[in-house]
Design a protein around this motif. Sequence first.
Motif, mmCIF file in Angstrom:
data_model
loop_
_atom_site.group_PDB
_atom_site.id
_atom_site.type_symbol
_atom_site.label_atom_id
_atom_site.label_comp_id
_atom_site.label_asym_id
_atom_site.label_seq_id
_atom_site.Cartn_x
_atom_site.Cartn_y
_atom_site.Cartn_z
ATOM 1 N N THR A 48 -10.738 -0.920 11.010
ATOM 2 C CA THR A 48 -10.345 -0.919 12.422
ATOM 3 C C THR A 48 -10.219 0.456 13.070
ATOM 4 O O THR A 48 -9.662 0.565 14.154
ATOM 5 C CB THR A 48 -8.979 -1.628 12.555
ATOM 6 N N LYS A 49 -10.725 1.495 12.411
ATOM 7 C CA LYS A 49 -10.485 2.830 12.982
ATOM 8 C C LYS A 49 -11.128 2.966 14.373
ATOM 9 O O LYS A 49 -12.269 2.553 14.576
ATOM 10 C CB LYS A 49 -10.900 3.949 12.037
ATOM 11 N N GLU A 69 -6.961 0.102 7.458
ATOM 12 C CA GLU A 69 -6.488 1.152 8.365
ATOM 13 C C GLU A 69 -6.679 2.514 7.721
ATOM 14 O O GLU A 69 -6.350 2.705 6.547
ATOM 15 C CB GLU A 69 -4.997 0.948 8.656
ATOM 16 N N GLU A 74 -2.409 5.900 13.862
ATOM 17 C CA GLU A 74 -3.108 4.801 14.525
ATOM 18 C C GLU A 74 -2.487 3.460 14.122
ATOM 19 O O GLU A 74 -2.279 2.573 14.955
ATOM 20 C CB GLU A 74 -4.593 4.856 14.158
ATOM 21 N N LEU A 75 -2.158 3.333 12.854
ATOM 22 C CA LEU A 75 -1.516 2.108 12.378
ATOM 23 C C LEU A 75 -0.161 1.914 13.062
ATOM 24 O O LEU A 75 0.172 0.818 13.519
ATOM 25 C CB LEU A 75 -1.351 2.161 10.856
ATOM 26 N N TYR A 79 0.241 -1.457 15.176
ATOM 27 C CA TYR A 79 0.840 -2.490 14.325
ATOM 28 C C TYR A 79 1.514 -3.612 15.111
ATOM 29 O O TYR A 79 1.304 -4.800 14.844
ATOM 30 C CB TYR A 79 1.838 -1.856 13.353
#
Length: 239
Positions: A48-49, A69, A74-75, A79
Amino acid sequence: MITKKSENSFQEKEEKIKQKIKVIKQKIKEAAIKNNRNFNDIVFMAVTKNVPANFVNVAIKNGVNVIGENRVQELEKKYSSYLKKNLKIHFIGHLQTNKVKNIIPFVDCIESVDSLKLAETISKYSEKFNKIMPIFLEINIGEEKSKFGFKPNEILKAIEEISKNKNIKINGLMTIPPKNNVEKFFQLMQEIYIDISNKKIDNVNVNYLSMGMSSDFEKAVGFGANIVRIGRFLFEDCN
Ligand SMILES: *Cc1c(COP(=O)(O)O)cnc(C)c1O
């Protein structure tokens, strides 16, 4: 008017993601059949980057239940937006020890363990959160300077050391092979995977071989991969 247009383009992309999921599953199925393997043994992970959470959720709604991830920040940002029912989140990017505590509560597996220190730190924080964290060891199968991971001749020793940590369990191996000659490196990984799976080491149950990305996942299936990690091909134009 502007709203309408962006809605349309969301729907178009949603439709594209749905189609891609079908295509990917079909390709995995064909590769499985060709190699006498069971399609159901192969996990299709969506990487999902750089993909906004709403597009990731489209994939989740359409049957993807493992996401990968790469980046801690970013996570943390995405989230809370994810549809998390039945969702498993694997961390697959390079992880600094000082970031470990940030992700332990959110992830179900850390695939990118590339040092003894990192494994130790994951165990320490997993204990704090009352977890036993499944981990994979990342193998730098091409021994490339630009990549992280244990070298093939370091793996056994690393497994013996890492398995002493109480709050982790070693469940698999992960790799990103060199671009050229990918089959040779997939085959090497398969040999290492089989070799290690057959060894009886306490606290070690190597059941997963995570390899294969957009450009080579069908080949990886031919060499025993049971997790393929697909980003670009699935989420084309969604970032
Ligand atoms: C980005 C990434 C993938 C997916 O690669 P694609 O070529 O986008 O399919 C898989 N694994 C890791 C570790 C990645 O960083």
